[in-house]
Design an enzyme around this catalytic site. Structure first.
Site, PDB file in Angstrom:
ATOM      1  N   ASP A 298       0.883  -1.136  -0.052  1.00 21.68           N
ATOM      2  CA  ASP A 298      -0.058  -0.069  -0.075  1.00 21.68           C
ATOM      3  C   ASP A 298       0.932   1.170  -0.155  1.00 21.68           C
ATOM      4  O   ASP A 298       2.192   1.230   0.074  1.00 21.68           O
ATOM      5  CB  ASP A 298      -1.044  -0.117   1.214  1.00 21.68           C
ATOM      6  CG  ASP A 298      -2.027   1.047   0.748  1.00 21.68           C
ATOM      7  OD1 ASP A 298      -2.087   1.894  -0.035  1.00 21.68           O
ATOM      8  OD2 ASP A 298      -3.142   0.922   1.593  1.00 21.68           O
TER       9      ASP A 298
HETATM   10  C1  NOJ Z   1      -3.897   4.101   0.116  1.00 24.36           C
HETATM   11  C2  NOJ Z   1      -5.213   3.261   0.229  1.00 24.36           C
HETATM   12  O1  NOJ Z   1      -5.143   2.665   1.541  1.00 24.36           O
HETATM   13  C3  NOJ Z   1      -5.325   2.041  -0.920  1.00 24.36           C
HETATM   14  O2  NOJ Z   1      -6.408   1.661  -0.626  1.00 24.36           O
HETATM   15  C4  NOJ Z   1      -5.228   2.778  -2.025  1.00 24.36           C
HETATM   16  O3  NOJ Z   1      -5.290   1.686  -3.150  1.00 24.36           O
HETATM   17  C5  NOJ Z   1      -3.785   3.562  -2.372  1.00 24.36           C
HETATM   18  N1  NOJ Z   1      -3.726   4.491  -1.237  1.00 24.36           N
HETATM   19  C6  NOJ Z   1      -3.565   3.985  -3.782  1.00 24.36           C
HETATM   20  O4  NOJ Z   1      -4.280   5.121  -3.680  1.00 24.36           O
END
Ligand code: NOJ
Length: 768
Positions: A298
């Site tokens: 993530d």
């Molecule tokens: C953080 C989020 O937790 C995740 O769900 C998302 O896909 C990513 N950022 C990318 O934007």
């Protein structure tokens, strides 16, 4: 164990085999669907890998945000240069064909090996055509609709060159304080698994290399929804038993459906961050499940190992995440900065780099990116907001609404659907025309201007002369004068449609946990003052989670959970309020009575001292009513149970019946479970009939009920149907005290019921 494993259903069989031996072969269904399991790709992957330098290999493991950020930025501006040098494998947050093509041109025409970039985006509940938020989509209990909406999202996103979505979020959520509950399918692993697979099928289509298919990401692996206290990013403590039975199944379902990628989560699980967790990432995902796609971190979750406290510098963070099984570093740049050096110093074997690069290249080949790296700019605009997608957005919204309460109004009939007697309608509250709220969080390229609001749709339906409108108060603000003016408007009407709730974008989604789940601002005051007018009130609640509103549920006759309905909010609501469409959604989360009950979920364990005597399987022991599992100052039961949802007719359920009263744990067989369901009202209606199982006397305590099936039936007024489920042997399987999936001897109960709290169960003996 081995004998048992070979006799029970396929998904359990795989898990059994995994527990005993290690990895198992992917199914042919997966091969056909995605290609990442297609051995024919391997030769292409190997041929390319052989040509790559270490730096080029590392480049494939590096991903940056190059557009509208969805997190803190890296501050880099040299992406073009890096792409030309083969130092970037993936980009995200770019959303036009012109931009993706411009970057792609550099990769394909200027980099030495011409490996295309894969472009990603959070396409969560639509790209431009915005569907209801995922919690609402799950409330349809209709995987087919979810699959179809994911297909539309894939069609639109792929037209811009985006071939990778960071969806579905398959995190189990048991705590409505957690703002990201809105992004998932709720609290149940069975329903969550059905939805997970539906999204994957929708995004990836029958072939991942079809131009309108995009790679799905099952996220956030794993346990992110168990954040303590519902506070986003917080730590989780999850036993292996709960991990296996509750949190992992939707991921497993996504992998089985062919999901090309998995995103590792922000949270720590039992002290080990999910983005550096060899148990979940390597043992379970790769060795047991045989996953062959990409594990993406993530956003900066690799660098965040420092904040977690398991790395004191960025280099260690890179090493730990990588060796634990994270292939691609999203946004933190530490793989770019350190991986090659870690190989050169012998701390990371190059063979492990090769393994991760294979995972990335496999997905790129499977997507057909080498054959078709560019988006067709001339077709981009025409792909958006097409009529079939808009029509589907309305259908999904209609099916997602949950009628929580519908008591009789002044004339004795339920308030909803609204009758013609109501000639003058007051539409009051801040959410009737809040276009951005209707979109919900993570609304892709959705625009407020694409939304048809409830106010607009209602005005069109009843005519301006029959509608009086007052906002009352804002979501978080409002004056005494506003309240008084709204009450004055309500007093002139025959019925009030009150639209209250939370801000769809500011109060739901990531980093949007709330400790208080009542109506924000002065909305509760508005509600009470409007009800005090004595006018019939239908409350339409807009929210990305259940809100704790016991006063409303006691005093307002009709309450419809509209969630955050997407671009067709208005038409879907108007058709529902007037009965052109009947609400048939059912809750996918237990609706709490108060925040003090959280986390709350129906599939809880019984404890040794259950408060509810009907949960006793034996007569009570010495403990009297005082020494039971309960609060002194709050009830245990939710406001509404998981699975609850009314419609414009009523149903009666007969007791559950089984085709056999016993089965053998050593050779479990499928059973038929059925019940008679009768439409006792005067309108035709549809009902989502639910199947639940309880196991008693097992080696590890099992939930008081666990969903094992559901189906939708349509019944004419007065009609009775025998609704039958096939109860597969894996419905009785559990993760036992020796860490294996097994069917154990047990006393079982089976319900066929309208929700998780009602029904008359049938008894079943599972013999040795
Ligand atoms: C953080 C989020 O937790 C995740 O769900 C998302 O896909 C990513 N950022 C990318 O934007």
């Amino acid at each position: 164990m081995r004998n048992l494993c070979t006799t029970i259903a396929f998904s359990v069989l795989l898990a059994c085999v995994a527990a005993e031996t290690k990895s198992e072969a992917p199914t042919t269904a997966i091969e056909a669907r995605t290609g990442i399991y297609d051995p024919a790709l391997d030769a292409r992957v190997e041929a390319l890998l052989r040509k790559m330098t270490l730096e080029e290999k590392v480049g494939q493991l590096v991903q940056y945000s190059a557009g509208q950020p969805t997190g803190p930025g890296t501050g880099r501006t040299d992406y073009e240069d890096m792409i030309a040098k083969g130092q970037i494998g993936a980009l995200f947050n770019i959303s036009t064909a012109k931009e993706t093509n411009a970057y792609q041109r550099i990769a394909v025409e200027k980099s030495r090996l011409k490996i295309p970039i894969v472009f990603g985006l959070d396409v969560i509940h639509g790209f431009r055509t915005i569907f209801p938020v995922p919690l609402a989509m799950a409330s349809t209990w209709d995987p087919k609709l979810v699959e179809q909406s994911a297909r539309i999202a894939a069609r639109e996103a792929s037209a811009t060159g985006i071939r990778w979505t960071f969806s579905p979020m398959v995190d189990i959520a048991r705590d409505a304080r957690w703002g990201r509950m809105t992004e998932g399918a709720g609290e149940d692993p069975f329903l969550g698994s059905e939805m997970a697979a539906a999204y994957v099928r929708g995004y990836q289509g029958m072939r991942l290399d079809a131009p309108a298919s995009i790679a799905a990401t099952a996220k956030h692996y794993v346990g992110y929804g168990a954040a303590e206290g519902g506070r986003d990013y917080n730590t989780t403590e999850i036993s292996e038993h709960t991990l296996r039975q509750i949190y992992l199944p939707p991921f497993r379902a996504a992998v089985d459906a062919g999901a090309a990628t998995i995103m590792s989560a922000f949270n720590a699980i039992n002290g080990v961050p999910a983005s550096a967790n060899p148990f979940t990432l390597r043992q379970v995902l790769r060795e047991e499940w045989g996953f062959r796609g990409i594990v993406d971190s993530d956003w900066e979750s690799v660098r965040e190992l420092i904040q977690h406290g398991i790395a004191n510098d960025r280099e260690t963070a890179a090493r730990k995440a990588f060796l634990a099984g994270v292939d691609v570093d999203m946004a933190s740049s530490v793989y770019h900065d350190y991986l090659a050096a870690l190989v050169k110093s012998g701390q990371v074997p190059e063979a492990r780099i090769d393994e991760s690069v294979r995972n990335v290249l496999r997905v790129k080949f499977a997507l057909g990116l080498f054959e078709r790296p560019y988006a067709d700019e001339s077709r981009e605009a025409a792909a958006m907001l097409r009529p079939d997608g808009i029509a589907l957005a309305r259908t999904v919204a209609e099916r997602s609404f949950v009628l929580l309460k519908n008591a009789p109004g002044p004339g004795g009939a339920p308030i909803l659907p609204l009758s013609d007697r109501f000639r003058r309608i007051a539409l009051i509250g801040p959410l009737a025309d809040d276009l951005n709220s209707a979109l919900g969080s993570w609304a892709g390229l959705g625009r407020g201007e694409d939304v048809t609001s409830l106010e607009a749709a209602l005005a069109q339906r009843v005519g301006a002369q029959s509608l009086v409108r007052h906002k009352g108060v804002g979501i978080t603000d409002g004056s005494d004068a506003d309240l008084a003016a709204a009450v004055a408007v309500a007093a002139t009407a025959d019925v009030v449609i009150l639209t209250l709730g939370e801000s769809g974008q500011a109060m739901t989604g990531e980093a949007a946990s709330r400790a208080h789940l009542g109506l924000p601002g002065r909305q509760q005051e508005l509600l009470e003052k409007i009800v005090a007018t004595g006018k019939p009130v239908a409350l339409v609640l807009f929210s990305g989670r259940p809100l704790t509103l016991p006063w409303a549920f006691e005093h307002v006759p009709a309450v419809l959970a509209a969630w955050l309905p997407g671009i067709q909010a208005g038409p879907a609501l108007v058709r529902t309020l007037f009965g052109d469409s009947s609400p048939t959604g059912k809750l996918v989360v237990s609706w709490p009575y108060s925040v003090g009950q959280l986390p709350i979920y129906y599939n809880a364990l019984n404890t040794g001292r259950p408060a509810n005597k009907k949960d006793l399987t034996e007569p009570p022991g010495d403990s009297d009513d005082m020494y039971v599992s309960r609060y002194l100052d709050e009830r245990n039961e939710p406001q509404f149970p998981f699975g609850h949802g009314l419609t414009y007719t009523t149903f009666r359920y007969g007791p559950a019946k089984l085709s056999a009263s016993s089965l053998k744990a050593s050779a479990p067989m499928a059973l038929a479970a059925s019940a008679e369901v009768t439409n006792t009202g005067s309108r035709a209606g549809e009902e989502v009939v639910q199947l639940y199982v309880r196991l008693m006397g097992t080696s590890v305590a099992q939930p008081v009920r666990a969903l094992k099936g559901f189906q939708r039936v349509a019944l004419a007024p007065g009609e009775t149907k025998e609704v039958t489920f096939s109860l597969r042997p894996d419905a009785f399987a559990l993760w036992n005290d020796r860490n294996q999936w097994v069917v154990e001897p047990a006393k079982a109960a089976v319900w066929v019921s309208p929700d998780s709290a009602q029904g008359t169960p049938a008894a079943l003996q599972i013999l040795p």
